[in-house]
Design a protein around this motif. Structure first.
Motif, PDB file in Angstrom:
ATOM      1  N   GLN A 125     -90.414 -38.467 -56.491  1.00  6.82           N
ATOM      2  CA  GLN A 125     -90.760 -37.579 -57.599  1.00  6.82           C
ATOM      3  C   GLN A 125     -90.673 -36.132 -57.155  1.00  6.82           C
ATOM      4  O   GLN A 125     -90.576 -35.835 -55.957  1.00  6.82           O
ATOM      5  CB  GLN A 125     -92.172 -37.898 -58.100  1.00  6.82           C
ATOM      6  N   GLN A 175     -83.425 -49.960 -50.230  1.00  8.97           N
ATOM      7  CA  GLN A 175     -84.609 -50.687 -50.687  1.00  8.97           C
ATOM      8  C   GLN A 175     -85.581 -50.920 -49.520  1.00  8.97           C
ATOM      9  O   GLN A 175     -86.798 -50.727 -49.653  1.00  8.97           O
ATOM     10  CB  GLN A 175     -84.201 -52.026 -51.301  1.00  8.97           C
ATOM     11  N   GLN A 176     -85.046 -51.312 -48.383  1.00  6.05           N
ATOM     12  CA  GLN A 176     -85.888 -51.537 -47.206  1.00  6.05           C
ATOM     13  C   GLN A 176     -86.499 -50.222 -46.710  1.00  6.05           C
ATOM     14  O   GLN A 176     -87.647 -50.185 -46.271  1.00  6.05           O
ATOM     15  CB  GLN A 176     -85.066 -52.176 -46.092  1.00  6.05           C
ATOM     16  N   GLU A 227     -87.014 -47.233 -48.505  1.00  8.82           N
ATOM     17  CA  GLU A 227     -87.879 -46.463 -49.405  1.00  8.82           C
ATOM     18  C   GLU A 227     -88.789 -47.332 -50.276  1.00  8.82           C
ATOM     19  O   GLU A 227     -89.703 -46.815 -50.919  1.00  8.82           O
ATOM     20  CB  GLU A 227     -87.019 -45.568 -50.311  1.00  8.82           C
ATOM     21  N   GLY A 228     -88.541 -48.645 -50.343  1.00  7.97           N
ATOM     22  CA  GLY A 228     -89.432 -49.551 -51.074  1.00  7.97           C
ATOM     23  C   GLY A 228     -89.553 -49.211 -52.543  1.00  7.97           C
ATOM     24  O   GLY A 228     -88.567 -49.063 -53.263  1.00  7.97           O
ATOM     25  N   GLU A 229     -90.801 -49.077 -53.013  1.00  6.74           N
ATOM     26  CA  GLU A 229     -91.084 -48.872 -54.429  1.00  6.74           C
ATOM     27  C   GLU A 229     -90.445 -47.595 -54.972  1.00  6.74           C
ATOM     28  O   GLU A 229     -90.041 -47.532 -56.141  1.00  6.74           O
ATOM     29  CB  GLU A 229     -92.602 -48.826 -54.639  1.00  6.74           C
ATOM     30  N   THR A 230     -90.345 -46.573 -54.128  1.00  6.25           N
ATOM     31  CA  THR A 230     -89.734 -45.308 -54.564  1.00  6.25           C
ATOM     32  C   THR A 230     -88.268 -45.516 -54.954  1.00  6.25           C
ATOM     33  O   THR A 230     -87.784 -44.972 -55.947  1.00  6.25           O
ATOM     34  CB  THR A 230     -89.834 -44.242 -53.452  1.00  6.25           C
ATOM     35  N   TRP A 231     -87.566 -46.327 -54.164  1.00  2.49           N
ATOM     36  CA  TRP A 231     -86.174 -46.644 -54.488  1.00  2.49           C
ATOM     37  C   TRP A 231     -86.084 -47.487 -55.758  1.00  2.49           C
ATOM     38  O   TRP A 231     -85.229 -47.244 -56.620  1.00  2.49           O
ATOM     39  CB  TRP A 231     -85.515 -47.377 -53.325  1.00  2.49           C
ATOM     40  N   THR A 232     -86.990 -48.441 -55.897  1.00  2.00           N
ATOM     41  CA  THR A 232     -86.998 -49.296 -57.086  1.00  2.00           C
ATOM     42  C   THR A 232     -87.175 -48.465 -58.353  1.00  2.00           C
ATOM     43  O   THR A 232     -86.501 -48.691 -59.367  1.00  2.00           O
ATOM     44  CB  THR A 232     -88.131 -50.337 -56.994  1.00  2.00           C
ATOM     45  N   THR A 233     -88.064 -47.483 -58.308  1.00  5.82           N
ATOM     46  CA  THR A 233     -88.296 -46.603 -59.465  1.00  5.82           C
ATOM     47  C   THR A 233     -87.035 -45.835 -59.831  1.00  5.82           C
ATOM     48  O   THR A 233     -86.666 -45.729 -61.011  1.00  5.82           O
ATOM     49  CB  THR A 233     -89.434 -45.608 -59.165  1.00  5.82           C
ATOM     50  N   ASP A 262     -84.551 -48.232 -61.468  1.00  2.57           N
ATOM     51  CA  ASP A 262     -84.963 -48.585 -62.828  1.00  2.57           C
ATOM     52  C   ASP A 262     -84.662 -47.450 -63.805  1.00  2.57           C
ATOM     53  O   ASP A 262     -84.173 -47.684 -64.926  1.00  2.57           O
ATOM     54  CB  ASP A 262     -86.456 -48.912 -62.863  1.00  2.57           C
TER      55      ASP A 262
END
Length: 534
Positions: free
Chosen positions: A184, A223-224, A226-232, A235
């Protein structure tokens, strides 16, 4: 009536090839959106300079290469336009930096007449501001395609989807992001490339003075990492796809869409992507229409037009530099061209490429390039130059002034310097000079779009022409074009004064719109026309 080198050794095909390599663009924004910082960063990434001018913000920044006037360096704003040329990926960029302050929008308008595309810089925290919208309207009117850069993503700001909605609602252009932020605003980690799906991760250096580190990762690795940040980010990018916010080259060139990139100019994040984008999609130099709307082919004999005149760039010489956009053919130093406005020959012995305040001699230039002609006292803003077949390009309109002051020399013994300074500022278009028999040459009236133009004029009169002066504000705020037959009637009206501008136009000045409306009602036959910019 041409002499000297009259033809180029370059074939028409070679000239067309050189034109295709050119990307001539301007950066437009509201003041303090990071425009000069971005200019520096682009030149840095193209290896045109070794270190960017920005360090940790304006309090600690060195003056940028494009901000060379003392007032610019003191205040940390751009108040003149500058031309920077550099090469990147076998493409020649002509970057025309523009004044950031709204008071100098007339100068920005002149620059926009010389470019083929624009980069609209938007502050992530402030969105589309007043001056940005004004300049967007000029680009829209002139059919200039726009790439949008959301800047300062390293600081807290709006949600990216909300910014896309604002751009669409306020400009009418559909935003088509090419990159999407990972992290963000305030936590800028990198960007998702919407075309490849890859992740470009940025690594900041100590303050952004050198090129930031970049690493590219496949989606699985991102994905590995940054995890959730990458998923956001993924999306949100998928939402854009559902809304069909994908790049379409034809729609971009037509002004229906604007490609969007996310960046932090001060940290040099996203700058490399912007250069790559301009190489890939920004329009090259193309045939430009003349006053009869007939395009001049880029491989036709040399032609160009003057979009800016600037003096005082070299403190060691009282020279005058005319910025010429090459529209067709090959410019060769030493060629004698025809000045379309007078029909007289003009020698180009002293021709230079300009990099901020620094210059170097240029032997040849191609369509899209900007050439600085030295000691060009005969040339004015909007003038056309050509070789062989005559061509006249559309002139550059003058804005309607809204602020007025009388200027007088403080020292009568320096009246010669005073008069020379006024003539020079008028010729450059720094300020409009209005005169009348009643006031005389010793007390001309200066007309300005914004009050800061008076400060620039006074500063240059004192420091450049050694002519200390005093200014007195006049109680006028509206100007209308009139004709000689209407002058006797207008001269009898209170709070109205008629003055002559150097281009021959007669301007009637009114204290306010109510006074204007009163005169129009009382004298419906009097000619009072708005000064329209087109």
């Amino acid at each position: 009536m041409n002499s000297g080198p009259s033809s180029s050794s370059h074939t028409p095909a070679a000239v067309r090839g050189q034109a295709k390599r050119r990307r001539t663009f301007a950066v437009i924004s509201h003041p303090d959106s990071g425009k000069s910082t971005l200019t520096e960063a682009l030149a840095l990434h193209a290896r045109a300079i070794g270190t960017a001018g920005a360090t940790h913000g304006k309090a600690g920044r060195r003056s940028t290469v494009s901000d060379w006037m003392s007032m610019e360096q003191e205040r940390g704003i751009s108040i003149t336009s500058a031309a920077l040329q550099f090469e990147y990926d076998d493409v020649v960029f002509n970057l025309l930096d523009t004044p950031g302050h709204a008071d100098f929008s007339e100068d920005t308008y002149r620059v926009l007449s010389a470019v083929d595309s624009a980069v609209m810089l938007v502050d992530a925290a402030k969105g589309l501001e007043v001056q940005t919208m004004k300049l967007f309207e000029v680009c829209k009117h002139r059919g200039i395609p726009i790439v949008t850069v959301i800047n300062k993503w390293d600081r807290a700001g709006h949600e990216p989807l909300a910014l896309m909605d604002e751009i669409h609602e306020r400009t009418g252009m559909l935003p088509t992001p090419l990159t999407w932020p990972v992290g963000q605003s305030g936590d800028f980690r990198g960007v998702l490339d919407r075309l490849t799906g890859e992740y470009t991760k940025y690594t900041r250096d100590s303050g952004g003075a050198s090129i930031a580190g970049e690493e590219t990762f496949a989606p699985e690795a991102a994905q590995q990492l940054e995890g959730e940040t990458w998923t956001t980010a993924v999306d949100e990018a998928e939402l854009l796809e559902l809304e069909e916010q994908d790049h379409d080259q034809e729609a971009y060139l037509a002004g229906r869409t604007t490609p969007v990139l996310f960046a932090s100019a001060v940290l040099n994040f996203g700058v490399h992507k912007l250069l790559d984008t301009l190489v890939a999609i920004a329009p090259a130099a193309e045939p430009r229409p003349d006053v009869n709307e007939e395009p001049r082919p880029v491989d036709a004999p040399f032609s160009g037009f003057v979009f800016k005149v600037q003096a005082g760039m070299d403190s060691n010489h009282r020279d005058r530099l005319a910025y010429v956009r090459v529209c067709s053919g090959v410019f060769e130093r030493g060629m004698v061209v025809t000045h379309a406005n007078t029909g007289k020959p003009f020698a180009t012995k002293y021709a230079q490429q300009v990099f901020g305040r620094d210059r170097e001699a240029v032997d040849e230039a191609f369509p899209g390039d900007v050439v600085g002609l030295v000691n060009a006292s005969a040339l004015g803003v909007g003038d056309s130059l050509y070789l062989d077949r005559k061509v006249v390009f559309p002139g550059i309109p003058t804005f309607s002034p809204e602020h007025f002051m009388v200027i007088r020399a403080k020292d009568s013994s320096k009246y010669k310097q005073f008069r020379k300074g006024i003539e020079q500022l008028d010729h450059e278009g720094v300020i409009q000079v209005l005169r009348s028999d009643l006031r005389g040459d010793q007390a001309p009236v200066l007309g300005a779009v914004g009050p800061m133009q008076f400060e620039v004029a006074e500063d240059r009169m004192v420091n450049e022409f050694n002519a200390p002066c005093e200014l007195e504000r006049l109680n006028f705020s509206i100007a209308r074009r009139t004709v000689r037959d209407s002058v006797p009637t207008l001269s009898r009206e209170r709070n109205v004064e008629v003055l002559s501008r150097s281009d021959g136009e007669l301007l009637a000045l009114f204290s306010d719109r109510w006074r204007l409306q009163g005169v129009e009602r009382a004298h419906p036959d009097v000619v009072l026309e708005p000064l329209v910019v087109s």
